[in-house]
Design a protein around this motif. Structure first.
Motif, PDB file in Angstrom:
ATOM      1  N   TYR A 292       0.807  -1.221   0.000  1.00 26.73           N
ATOM      2  CA  TYR A 292       0.000   0.000   0.000  1.00 26.73           C
ATOM      3  C   TYR A 292       0.840   1.271   0.000  1.00 26.73           C
ATOM      4  O   TYR A 292       0.302   2.375  -0.094  1.00 26.73           O
ATOM      5  CB  TYR A 292      -0.959   0.016   1.190  1.00 26.73           C
ATOM      6  N   THR A 293       2.161   1.154   0.123  1.00 28.87           N
ATOM      7  CA  THR A 293       3.011   2.334   0.097  1.00 28.87           C
ATOM      8  C   THR A 293       2.856   3.037  -1.255  1.00 28.87           C
ATOM      9  O   THR A 293       2.942   2.403  -2.299  1.00 28.87           O
ATOM     10  CB  THR A 293       4.489   1.948   0.300  1.00 28.87           C
TER      11      THR A 293
ATOM     12  N   ILE B 183       0.577   6.243  -6.793  1.00 20.44           N
ATOM     13  CA  ILE B 183      -0.348   5.133  -6.571  1.00 20.44           C
ATOM     14  C   ILE B 183       0.305   4.116  -5.637  1.00 20.44           C
ATOM     15  O   ILE B 183       1.509   4.153  -5.413  1.00 20.44           O
ATOM     16  CB  ILE B 183      -0.771   4.450  -7.895  1.00 20.44           C
ATOM     17  N   ALA B 184      -0.505   3.208  -5.133  1.00 24.51           N
ATOM     18  CA  ALA B 184       0.019   2.148  -4.271  1.00 24.51           C
ATOM     19  C   ALA B 184       1.017   1.300  -5.057  1.00 24.51           C
ATOM     20  O   ALA B 184       0.860   1.076  -6.260  1.00 24.51           O
ATOM     21  CB  ALA B 184      -1.128   1.279  -3.764  1.00 24.51           C
TER      22      ALA B 184
ATOM     23  N   ALA C 248       1.171  -3.993 -10.757  1.00 24.69           N
ATOM     24  CA  ALA C 248       0.155  -4.563 -11.645  1.00 24.69           C
ATOM     25  C   ALA C 248       0.208  -3.878 -13.010  1.00 24.69           C
ATOM     26  O   ALA C 248       0.107  -4.532 -14.054  1.00 24.69           O
ATOM     27  CB  ALA C 248      -1.232  -4.434 -11.026  1.00 24.69           C
ATOM     28  N   TRP C 249       0.376  -2.570 -13.013  1.00 29.42           N
ATOM     29  CA  TRP C 249       0.441  -1.837 -14.274  1.00 29.42           C
ATOM     30  C   TRP C 249       1.706  -2.187 -15.052  1.00 29.42           C
ATOM     31  O   TRP C 249       1.660  -2.474 -16.248  1.00 29.42           O
ATOM     32  CB  TRP C 249       0.371  -0.340 -13.987  1.00 29.42           C
ATOM     33  N   PHE C 250       2.866  -2.192 -14.368  1.00 29.45           N
ATOM     34  CA  PHE C 250       4.130  -2.518 -15.038  1.00 29.45           C
ATOM     35  C   PHE C 250       4.107  -3.918 -15.639  1.00 29.45           C
ATOM     36  O   PHE C 250       4.796  -4.183 -16.616  1.00 29.45           O
ATOM     37  CB  PHE C 250       5.311  -2.430 -14.067  1.00 29.45           C
TER      38      PHE C 250
ATOM     39  N   ALA D 264      -3.215   1.711 -14.161  1.00 31.93           N
ATOM     40  CA  ALA D 264      -2.395   2.457 -13.207  1.00 31.93           C
ATOM     41  C   ALA D 264      -3.215   3.429 -12.370  1.00 31.93           C
ATOM     42  O   ALA D 264      -2.944   4.616 -12.340  1.00 31.93           O
ATOM     43  CB  ALA D 264      -1.295   3.206 -13.958  1.00 31.93           C
ATOM     44  N   TRP D 265      -4.197   2.929 -11.692  1.00 28.18           N
ATOM     45  CA  TRP D 265      -4.901   3.744 -10.704  1.00 28.18           C
ATOM     46  C   TRP D 265      -5.491   2.812  -9.671  1.00 28.18           C
ATOM     47  O   TRP D 265      -5.732   1.640  -9.922  1.00 28.18           O
ATOM     48  CB  TRP D 265      -5.943   4.670 -11.332  1.00 28.18           C
ATOM     49  N   ASP D 266      -5.689   3.330  -8.473  1.00 27.83           N
ATOM     50  CA  ASP D 266      -6.082   2.489  -7.349  1.00 27.83           C
ATOM     51  C   ASP D 266      -7.567   2.166  -7.291  1.00 27.83           C
ATOM     52  O   ASP D 266      -7.950   1.117  -6.800  1.00 27.83           O
ATOM     53  CB  ASP D 266      -5.646   3.135  -6.030  1.00 27.83           C
ATOM     54  N   ASP D 267      -8.431   3.038  -7.800  1.00 29.68           N
ATOM     55  CA  ASP D 267      -9.876   2.824  -7.662  1.00 29.68           C
ATOM     56  C   ASP D 267     -10.466   2.118  -8.883  1.00 29.68           C
ATOM     57  O   ASP D 267     -11.501   2.487  -9.401  1.00 29.68           O
ATOM     58  CB  ASP D 267     -10.590   4.156  -7.411  1.00 29.68           C
ATOM     59  N   ARG D 268      -9.835   1.044  -9.306  1.00 24.71           N
ATOM     60  CA  ARG D 268     -10.268   0.332 -10.503  1.00 24.71           C
ATOM     61  C   ARG D 268     -11.288  -0.755 -10.161  1.00 24.71           C
ATOM     62  O   ARG D 268     -11.257  -1.329  -9.080  1.00 24.71           O
ATOM     63  CB  ARG D 268      -9.070  -0.249 -11.221  1.00 24.71           C
TER      64      ARG D 268
END
Length: 169
Positions: A96-97, A112-113, A119-121, A127-131
């Motif tokens: 979560y950092t 982002i976390a 996950a994006w890489f 690349a956003w947390d609220d997906r």
């Protein structure tokens, strides 16, 4: 406030590298030390991977005097036996950092976390947390190479360059 939650200072190296570039530079040094390699040994390994690199060039990368381009990134990752994504991720201990991807806010948050960045890489999520689950599915469909699903369905042959049903040579 513990150290993982502290707001980090923005890092801008003299070579103009942004946050991910600066992270790569730091991680090259970190992974070289973890692999117990000298700068000369790593430079030789990178050169053996087809990307000519001197000890001085590696020193310049580690100290922020030289930017890492995509070809450098791939050769460094091969030489260090890690994924290019590993070199782009900050060395944090908690999922979560928050990590910094860009220097300026865009349509999506600039920070982002760590789990979302990974996950994006690795093409596992946007690349956003609220997906939402739908966001993830759509992202994966667009982001993954067309052969990725076949590789998941036939892992026994995909990594050896053999078509499913063909004998391995």
């Amino acid at each position: 406030m513990d150290e993982e939650q502290a707001e980090p200072a923005r890092t801008r190296h003299i070579n103009g590298a942004g946050p991910v570039g600066a992270t790569v530079q730091q991680n090259v040094s970190l992974w070289r030390i973890r692999r117990k390699l000298s700068q000369t040994q790593l430079a030789d390994r990178v050169t053996a991977c087809g990307r000519r690199m001197t000890r001085q060039a590696l020193s310049d990368i580690e100290t922020g005097r030289r930017r890492v381009d995509v070809d450098d990134l791939v050769a460094l990752a091969l030489a260090l036996d890690v994924s290019p994504a590993t070199l782009m991720m900050p060395d944090v201990r908690r999922a979560y950092t928050e990590v910094e991807l860009t220097e300026a806010p865009t349509v999506r948050p600039e920070r982002i976390a760590a789990a979302s960045a990974w996950a994006w890489f690795t093409a596992r999520g946007p690349a956003w947390d609220d997906r939402t689950e739908t966001d993830v599915e759509e992202f994966q469909e667009d982001a993954e190479p067309y052969w990725a699903e076949d590789a998941r369905l036939h892992p026994e042959t995909a990594h050896r360059g053999v078509e499913p049903g063909e004998p391995a040579v």
